[in-house]
Design a protein around this motif. Structure first.
Motif, PDB file in Angstrom:
ATOM      1  N   VAL A 271       0.845  -1.191   0.000  1.00  0.00           N
ATOM      2  CA  VAL A 271       0.000   0.000   0.000  1.00  0.00           C
ATOM      3  C   VAL A 271       0.884   1.245   0.000  1.00  0.00           C
ATOM      4  O   VAL A 271       0.704   2.150  -0.814  1.00  0.00           O
ATOM      5  CB  VAL A 271      -0.963   0.003   1.207  1.00  0.00           C
ATOM      6  CG1 VAL A 271      -1.774   1.289   1.249  1.00  0.00           C
ATOM      7  CG2 VAL A 271      -1.877  -1.212   1.150  1.00  0.00           C
TER       8      VAL A 271
ATOM      9  N   ARG B  62      -3.838   4.304  13.324  1.00  0.00           N
ATOM     10  CA  ARG B  62      -3.894   2.864  13.068  1.00  0.00           C
ATOM     11  C   ARG B  62      -5.352   2.410  12.963  1.00  0.00           C
ATOM     12  O   ARG B  62      -6.206   2.924  13.654  1.00  0.00           O
ATOM     13  CB  ARG B  62      -3.236   2.092  14.215  1.00  0.00           C
ATOM     14  CG  ARG B  62      -1.761   2.325  14.330  1.00  0.00           C
ATOM     15  CD  ARG B  62      -1.208   1.563  15.533  1.00  0.00           C
ATOM     16  NE  ARG B  62       0.183   1.849  15.741  1.00  0.00           N
ATOM     17  CZ  ARG B  62       1.178   1.134  15.237  1.00  0.00           C
ATOM     18  NH1 ARG B  62       0.915   0.068  14.514  1.00  0.00           N
ATOM     19  NH2 ARG B  62       2.423   1.466  15.453  1.00  0.00           N
TER      20      ARG B  62
ATOM     21  N   PRO C 297      -3.846  -4.945   8.736  1.00  0.00           N
ATOM     22  CA  PRO C 297      -2.928  -3.882   8.336  1.00  0.00           C
ATOM     23  C   PRO C 297      -1.572  -4.030   9.051  1.00  0.00           C
ATOM     24  O   PRO C 297      -1.521  -4.439  10.205  1.00  0.00           O
ATOM     25  CB  PRO C 297      -3.636  -2.597   8.763  1.00  0.00           C
ATOM     26  CG  PRO C 297      -4.659  -3.008   9.750  1.00  0.00           C
ATOM     27  CD  PRO C 297      -4.940  -4.464   9.545  1.00  0.00           C
TER      28      PRO C 297
ATOM     29  N   TYR D 117       1.884  -1.770   9.866  1.00  0.00           N
ATOM     30  CA  TYR D 117       2.363  -0.382   9.882  1.00  0.00           C
ATOM     31  C   TYR D 117       3.859  -0.346  10.149  1.00  0.00           C
ATOM     32  O   TYR D 117       4.427  -1.249  10.755  1.00  0.00           O
ATOM     33  CB  TYR D 117       1.656   0.411  10.983  1.00  0.00           C
ATOM     34  CG  TYR D 117       0.153   0.518  10.768  1.00  0.00           C
ATOM     35  CD1 TYR D 117      -0.362   1.512   9.949  1.00  0.00           C
ATOM     36  CD2 TYR D 117      -0.726  -0.362  11.384  1.00  0.00           C
ATOM     37  CE1 TYR D 117      -1.728   1.617   9.745  1.00  0.00           C
ATOM     38  CE2 TYR D 117      -2.084  -0.264  11.187  1.00  0.00           C
ATOM     39  CZ  TYR D 117      -2.582   0.731  10.362  1.00  0.00           C
ATOM     40  OH  TYR D 117      -3.926   0.835  10.169  1.00  0.00           O
TER      41      TYR D 117
ATOM     42  N   LEU E 144       0.954   3.392   6.071  1.00  0.00           N
ATOM     43  CA  LEU E 144       0.443   2.021   5.913  1.00  0.00           C
ATOM     44  C   LEU E 144       1.335   1.348   4.893  1.00  0.00           C
ATOM     45  O   LEU E 144       1.328   1.694   3.712  1.00  0.00           O
ATOM     46  CB  LEU E 144      -1.017   2.041   5.443  1.00  0.00           C
ATOM     47  CG  LEU E 144      -1.642   0.677   5.139  1.00  0.00           C
ATOM     48  CD1 LEU E 144      -1.625  -0.223   6.374  1.00  0.00           C
ATOM     49  CD2 LEU E 144      -3.060   0.845   4.615  1.00  0.00           C
TER      50      LEU E 144
ATOM     51  N   GLU F  52       1.686  -2.133   4.187  1.00  0.00           N
ATOM     52  CA  GLU F  52       1.041  -3.184   3.398  1.00  0.00           C
ATOM     53  C   GLU F  52      -0.172  -3.696   4.150  1.00  0.00           C
ATOM     54  O   GLU F  52      -0.360  -3.407   5.324  1.00  0.00           O
ATOM     55  CB  GLU F  52       2.002  -4.344   3.111  1.00  0.00           C
ATOM     56  CG  GLU F  52       2.365  -5.160   4.314  1.00  0.00           C
ATOM     57  CD  GLU F  52       3.244  -6.359   3.993  1.00  0.00           C
ATOM     58  OE1 GLU F  52       3.245  -6.847   2.862  1.00  0.00           O
ATOM     59  OE2 GLU F  52       3.928  -6.817   4.918  1.00  0.00           O
ATOM     60  N   GLU F  53      -0.992  -4.442   3.463  1.00  0.00           N
ATOM     61  CA  GLU F  53      -2.099  -5.154   4.071  1.00  0.00           C
ATOM     62  C   GLU F  53      -1.947  -6.621   3.705  1.00  0.00           C
ATOM     63  O   GLU F  53      -1.573  -6.956   2.582  1.00  0.00           O
ATOM     64  CB  GLU F  53      -3.450  -4.632   3.575  1.00  0.00           C
ATOM     65  CG  GLU F  53      -3.743  -3.223   4.033  1.00  0.00           C
ATOM     66  CD  GLU F  53      -5.079  -2.715   3.510  1.00  0.00           C
ATOM     67  OE1 GLU F  53      -5.669  -1.883   4.199  1.00  0.00           O
ATOM     68  OE2 GLU F  53      -5.509  -3.140   2.421  1.00  0.00           O
TER      69      GLU F  53
END
Length: 146
Positions: free
Chosen positions: A67, A74, A87, A89, A101, A103-104
């Motif tokens: 992302v 958050r 998520p 962080y 952010l 990545e997810e």
């Protein structure tokens, strides 16, 4: 001869009859005689029986989505249909500190069902009662034992 010397039995005369006393004794006993026999056998029958069952399995697909977008705060993990989004962080140094952010992680769960038939060996037992007349007669099923 004196009177004390007389014989104990008087002399026999021709008309005299002699009798003997006889006593009979009875003896009672028991003799075991086989008049027939009974035998009991256990017969085990084995049969394969189909057993239906439903098998369930789950497959988990993990996919990372980059992302790299700055965020202000958050967020908690969330569900999107059958997918859990977690998520991830990190703090990235910039001229100022900013929460980004990174990545997810998408975790998708799929469930499958499959009907299968397994063959299972089952045992059942049966008692067979047979009777014979005499000591050498033929063994025959006992109608009273059923």
């Amino acid at each position: 001869m004196s009177t004390d010397d007389k014989p104990a039995t008087p002399p026999r005369t021709p008309d005299e009859v002699r009798l003997s006393a006889v006593q009979e004794e009875l003896s009672v006993g028991v003799t075991t005689t086989e008049t027939g026999a009974v035998r009991v056998r256990k017969v085990v029958h084995e049969e394969m029986h189909p057993v239906s069952m439903r098998l369930r399995s789950q497959e988990v697909d993990v996919r990372r989505v980059a992302v790299n977008r700055p965020v202000e705060e958050r967020a908690e993990p969330r569900r999107e249909g059958d997918t859990l989004v977690i998520p991830v962080y990190e703090y990235v140094p910039v001229v100022r500190m900013q929460l980004t952010l990174k990545e997810e992680v998408y975790v998708t769960t799929r469930e499958q069902q499959q009907d299968v038939v397994h063959h299972v060996l089952l045992n059942s037992e049966e008692l067979v009662v047979e009777r014979r007349d005499g000591t050498s007669g033929e063994w025959k099923p006992d109608a009273d034992a059923g």
